[in-house]
Design a protein around this motif. Structure first.
Motif, PDB file in Angstrom:
ATOM      1  N   MET A 162     -14.366  -7.858   2.507  1.00 53.42           N
ATOM      2  CA  MET A 162     -14.498  -7.737   3.706  1.00 53.42           C
ATOM      3  C   MET A 162     -13.513  -6.388   4.089  1.00 53.42           C
ATOM      4  SD  MET A 162     -16.229 -10.368   4.373  1.00 53.42           S
ATOM      5  CE  MET A 162     -16.057 -10.666   6.123  1.00 53.42           C
ATOM      6  N   ARG A 163     -13.656  -6.075   5.345  1.00 57.25           N
ATOM      7  CA  ARG A 163     -13.007  -4.753   5.852  1.00 57.25           C
ATOM      8  C   ARG A 163     -11.440  -5.026   5.403  1.00 57.25           C
ATOM      9  NH1 ARG A 163     -15.061  -0.985   9.543  1.00 57.25           N
ATOM     10  NH2 ARG A 163     -16.910  -1.835  10.527  1.00 57.25           N
ATOM     11  N   VAL A 164     -10.917  -6.390   5.524  1.00 60.56           N
ATOM     12  CA  VAL A 164      -9.364  -6.381   4.944  1.00 60.56           C
ATOM     13  C   VAL A 164      -9.137  -6.200   3.774  1.00 60.56           C
ATOM     14  CG1 VAL A 164      -7.595  -7.945   5.142  1.00 60.56           C
ATOM     15  CG2 VAL A 164      -8.700  -7.589   7.004  1.00 60.56           C
ATOM     16  N   ASP A 165      -9.956  -6.428   2.891  1.00 60.86           N
ATOM     17  CA  ASP A 165      -9.944  -6.200   1.563  1.00 60.86           C
ATOM     18  C   ASP A 165      -9.807  -4.712   1.069  1.00 60.86           C
ATOM     19  OD1 ASP A 165     -10.145  -9.137   0.446  1.00 60.86           O
ATOM     20  OD2 ASP A 165     -11.799  -9.058   1.547  1.00 60.86           O
ATOM     21  N   TRP A 166     -10.913  -3.940   1.449  1.00 62.46           N
ATOM     22  CA  TRP A 166     -11.064  -2.711   1.475  1.00 62.46           C
ATOM     23  C   TRP A 166      -9.811  -1.848   1.912  1.00 62.46           C
ATOM     24  CZ3 TRP A 166     -11.298   1.855   4.641  1.00 62.46           C
ATOM     25  CH2 TRP A 166     -11.788   2.904   4.057  1.00 62.46           C
ATOM     26  N   ALA A 167      -9.334  -2.179   3.175  1.00 56.80           N
ATOM     27  CA  ALA A 167      -8.208  -1.656   3.673  1.00 56.80           C
ATOM     28  C   ALA A 167      -7.101  -1.903   2.799  1.00 56.80           C
ATOM     29  CB  ALA A 167      -8.149  -2.000   5.104  1.00 56.80           C
ATOM     30  N   GLN A 168      -6.657  -2.978   2.303  1.00 57.88           N
ATOM     31  CA  GLN A 168      -5.657  -3.316   1.518  1.00 57.88           C
ATOM     32  C   GLN A 168      -5.741  -2.493   0.196  1.00 57.88           C
ATOM     33  OE1 GLN A 168      -5.718  -7.446   1.355  1.00 57.88           O
ATOM     34  NE2 GLN A 168      -4.550  -7.944   3.264  1.00 57.88           N
ATOM     35  N   GLU A 169      -6.691  -2.109  -0.418  1.00 57.23           N
ATOM     36  CA  GLU A 169      -6.810  -1.499  -1.467  1.00 57.23           C
ATOM     37  C   GLU A 169      -6.923   0.027  -1.073  1.00 57.23           C
ATOM     38  OE1 GLU A 169      -7.017  -2.601  -4.591  1.00 57.23           O
ATOM     39  OE2 GLU A 169      -7.388  -4.706  -4.076  1.00 57.23           O
ATOM     40  N   VAL A 170      -7.326   0.344  -0.166  1.00 54.55           N
ATOM     41  CA  VAL A 170      -6.871   1.718   0.156  1.00 54.55           C
ATOM     42  C   VAL A 170      -5.431   1.947   0.374  1.00 54.55           C
ATOM     43  CG1 VAL A 170      -7.325   3.413   1.950  1.00 54.55           C
ATOM     44  CG2 VAL A 170      -9.356   2.375   0.961  1.00 54.55           C
ATOM     45  N   LYS A 171      -4.609   1.098   1.233  1.00 48.97           N
ATOM     46  CA  LYS A 171      -3.399   1.456   1.356  1.00 48.97           C
ATOM     47  C   LYS A 171      -2.515   1.366   0.018  1.00 48.97           C
ATOM     48  CE  LYS A 171       0.474  -0.659   3.925  1.00 48.97           C
ATOM     49  NZ  LYS A 171       1.347  -0.940   2.798  1.00 48.97           N
ATOM     50  N   ARG A 172      -3.027   0.589  -0.916  1.00 52.40           N
ATOM     51  CA  ARG A 172      -2.387   0.635  -2.388  1.00 52.40           C
ATOM     52  C   ARG A 172      -2.613   1.890  -2.931  1.00 52.40           C
ATOM     53  NH1 ARG A 172      -3.507  -3.203  -7.491  1.00 52.40           N
ATOM     54  NH2 ARG A 172      -2.149  -2.600  -8.785  1.00 52.40           N
ATOM     55  N   LEU A 173      -3.810   2.579  -2.719  1.00 55.50           N
ATOM     56  CA  LEU A 173      -4.033   3.760  -3.323  1.00 55.50           C
ATOM     57  C   LEU A 173      -2.989   4.733  -2.765  1.00 55.50           C
ATOM     58  CD1 LEU A 173      -6.088   5.478  -5.060  1.00 55.50           C
ATOM     59  CD2 LEU A 173      -7.070   5.940  -2.642  1.00 55.50           C
ATOM     60  N   ILE A 174      -2.887   4.827  -1.346  1.00 57.57           N
ATOM     61  CA  ILE A 174      -2.246   5.761  -0.766  1.00 57.57           C
ATOM     62  C   ILE A 174      -0.653   5.559  -1.247  1.00 57.57           C
ATOM     63  CG2 ILE A 174      -1.364   6.817   1.433  1.00 57.57           C
ATOM     64  CD1 ILE A 174      -4.293   5.988   2.396  1.00 57.57           C
ATOM     65  N   ASP A 175      -0.142   4.380  -0.923  1.00 50.15           N
ATOM     66  CA  ASP A 175       1.364   4.134  -1.025  1.00 50.15           C
ATOM     67  C   ASP A 175       1.834   3.935  -2.129  1.00 50.15           C
ATOM     68  OD1 ASP A 175       1.292   4.233   1.802  1.00 50.15           O
ATOM     69  OD2 ASP A 175       1.482   2.008   2.083  1.00 50.15           O
ATOM     70  N   GLU A 176       1.064   3.350  -3.211  1.00 48.23           N
ATOM     71  CA  GLU A 176       1.427   2.890  -4.661  1.00 48.23           C
ATOM     72  C   GLU A 176       0.902   4.129  -5.646  1.00 48.23           C
ATOM     73  OE1 GLU A 176       1.344  -1.111  -5.513  1.00 48.23           O
ATOM     74  OE2 GLU A 176       1.436  -1.540  -3.597  1.00 48.23           O
TER      75      GLU A 176
END
Length: 208
Positions: free
Chosen positions: A78-92
């Motif tokens: 879902m949108r939330v899943d993609w967003a959370q993975e993108v946040k991990r890409l950027i922040d971690e």
């Protein structure tokens, strides 16, 4: 198409990394009867009966120049899943990057709107400012190098039966670790000039 090819031909810049991402659904199947193990001259032999033990969403992020990838297995796409993975890409994964160019296909969840669906406005805005989304053209997802890496993952690692999602995740982690330790990137050679010759029939005819 040419926008993607121009991105691929750019100079490497650690502050502005190029990341390709793709995702897929994986149905997990397990043996009903124990398989016959590998033996000299014989592959692993499976009974044609199997049981379904779940479906997982696979998210793959691939840095073709650095030779790094991260694979995440989730319950949904879902949108939330993609967003959370993108946040991990950027922040971690790339916390020091000023701007990440993210190549992905035209799936409707691959959009900054997903960030605002998953997070509060200040967080979504912060993340979107560090993201330059580049979408492959319709019917042109083959231009995404992450699609090739996902195909390798399928052939080398998950194209088999697993007893559970956790067992599959362990195999994915080992596959990811091996390829990252060996810096297995991609040597993309298809350029804009090549496209104008080999795919000439796809270009519109100039009016003048």
């Amino acid at each position: 198409m040419e926008k993607i090819l121009d991105v691929y031909s750019g100079e490497y810049d650690a502050a502005h990394p190029l990341i390709c991402m793709d995702e897929a659904a994986k149905q997990i199947t397990a043996d009903v009867e124990p398989a016959l193990p590998l033996s000299p001259g014989h592959p692993r032999r499976e009974d044609h009966h199997y049981q379904r033990v779940g479906v997982r969403a696979i998210f793959l992020f691939f840095d073709p120049i650095r030779g790094w990838r991260r694979v995440a297995s989730r319950d949904s796409r879902m949108r939330v899943d993609w967003a959370q993975e993108v946040k991990r890409l950027i922040d971690e994964d790339y916390p020091d990057a000023e701007l990440i160019t993210l190549v992905c296909d035209n799936l409707n969840t691959h959009d900054t709107a997903s960030l605002y669906t998953a997070f509060d406005a200040p967080t979504a805005h912060r993340l979107s400012k560090k993201l330059d989304l580049v979408h492959t053209p319709r019917n042109g997802s083959w231009l995404n190098m992450a699609e090739m890496e996902l195909s390798i993952l399928s052939r080398q690692c998950i194209n088999r039966r697993f007893d559970s999602a956790s067992q599959m995740d362990k195999h994915i982690a080992a596959w990811q670790r091996h390829r990252n330790e060996n810096d297995l990137g991609a040597n993309w050679r298809f350029t804009t000039s090549d496209a104008r010759i080999k795919l000439k029939s796809l270009y519109p005819v100039p009016a003048i």
